[in-house]
Design an enzyme around this catalytic site. Structure first.
Site, PDB file in Angstrom:
ATOM      1  N   GLN A  75      -0.748  -8.203   0.666  1.00  0.00           N
ATOM      2  CA  GLN A  75       0.223  -7.433  -0.121  1.00  0.00           C
ATOM      3  C   GLN A  75       1.663  -7.877   0.173  1.00  0.00           C
ATOM      4  OE1 GLN A  75      -0.039  -5.338  -2.571  1.00  0.00           O
ATOM      5  NE2 GLN A  75      -2.245  -5.014  -2.600  1.00  0.00           N
ATOM      6  N   SER A  76       1.847  -9.102   0.621  1.00  0.00           N
ATOM      7  CA  SER A  76       3.177  -9.583   1.008  1.00  0.00           C
ATOM      8  C   SER A  76       4.208  -9.476  -0.120  1.00  0.00           C
ATOM      9  CB  SER A  76       3.057 -11.041   1.451  1.00  0.00           C
ATOM     10  OG  SER A  76       4.320 -11.660   1.486  1.00  0.00           O
TER      11      SER A  76
END
Ligand SMILES: *Cc1c(COP(=O)(O)O)cnc(C)c1O
Length: 333
Positions: A75-76
């Site tokens: 989920q960067s």
């Protein structure tokens, strides 16, 4: 006489970001509370990685890169913004994504729900090439990036590897400049600036700008590992060494708080969720569960304990796409 070549910036969005007062919370708490809206950096739904990418992209272009290679947790926020930045600059972008780690929680399984929704939906619109790595260590992630860089280079690409979280001397320089930006915007100095902190360049850049001033910079960690403060010192040494800016900061120059991580990186904390709800209900501003909600919970607690008084700035670093990850399934009570 000698000169230092200061880094070039590739402008990607309008600056400055808004700075405004939170009058309802200020009244309630008896402080003078302000917010810096880096959730509104106008690129790919905002966030603090945009500022770093302006300098990283300029560097990549100066080196003639054809391909950006980035990495991070699935989920960067960096990956989402880098995917867009590369695309608009006409570069190909590959991301090595590690299933969201449960590090610090003493568990090794994948965070339920983190492999869907949120930034992954946005990444799907960018033409990003994603390589998925099972949940592992940061060293395994680095090794996978090196392998992929070699493969792309062998295939004729000129690869520019983005640092994890955008944290390198250039990333810190972006936030050193952001310190100058807010100092110019504000009519009086702040007593304290509170920001979420993880890969470190946000805190290092701001702490360098405000070093030896009346403004203290407090970083609220999103990760449980106490060694991170050594990474801050290392990054500061490289930042000062390579760019000749400010001074190298020591461990005691960093006000780095590990008290608000809760159950682990990217796992919502009850205090963070309360802070998130509070800011929506009083000021109409959304935080994210991984970074900013925990940072704002820290700020709330420090005000309650009288450790923070006076004129306080909360640096909203963005991350709001994580609100669209199915977090309910993650909190087990
Ligand atoms: C990356 C990130 C941070 C942490 O910033 P660092 O410079 O990596 O310490 C804070 N908030 C959000 C929303 C982020 O994406």
């Amino acid at each position: 006489m000698w000169t230092v070549n200061l880094p070039r910036r590739a402008p990607l969005f309008p600056l400055p970001t808004p700075l405004h007062r939170l009058s309802r919370l200020s009244d309630r708490w008896g402080v003078d509370l302000w917010i810096k809206r880096d959730d509104l950096t106008g690129l790919a739904l905002g966030g603090n990685k945009g500022r770093k990418l302006e300098f990283l992209l300029a560097h990549a272009q100066a080196l003639g890169a054809t391909h950006l290679l980035c990495s991070g947790a699935s989920q960067s926020n960096l990956i989402r913004q880098a995917a867009v930045v590369g695309r608009v600059a006409g570069l190909r972008v590959t991301a090595v994504c590690m299933d969201q780690p449960f590090q610090g929680a003493g568990r090794s399984e994948v965070l339920p729900g983190a492999e869907r929704g949120g930034n992954l939906v946005l990444d799907g619109w960018t033409g990003l090439r994603r390589l998925r790595l099972p949940n592992g260590t940061w060293d395994e992630l680095d090794a996978a990036v090196e392998e992929e860089a070699a493969r792309l280079t062998a295939a004729g690409e000129r690869v520019y590897v983005l640092p994890l979280g955008g944290s390198s001397p250039l990333g810190a320089y972006a936030f050193y400049q952001a310190g100058a930006e807010v100092a110019h915007q504000a009519h009086q100095p702040f007593d304290a600036i509170v920001t979420a902190s993880s890969s470190g360049s946000t805190q290092v850049g701001l702490a360098t700008w405000f070093a030896d001033s009346a403004t203290r910079v407090i970083g609220i960690s999103a990760d449980p590992e106490p060694e991170i403060v050594e990474d801050l010192v290392d990054l500061s040494a490289r930042f000062h060494g390579e760019l000749g800016v400010g001074r190298a900061l020591r461990e005691r120059d960093f006000d780095f708080r590990l008290d608000y991580v809760g159950p682990g990186y990217s796992i919502p904390s009850p205090a963070g969720e309360a802070a998130l709800r509070d800011l929506v209900e009083t000021e109409g501003i959304f935080l994210d569960p991984t970074y900013t909600a925990k940072a704002f919970a820290g700020l709330t607690d420090l005000v309650a304990r009288n450790e923070l008084r006076g004129r306080i700035l909360f640096w909203h670093t963005g991350g709001t796409p994580a609100l669209f990850v199915a977090h309910e399934s993650m909190v087990e009570g």
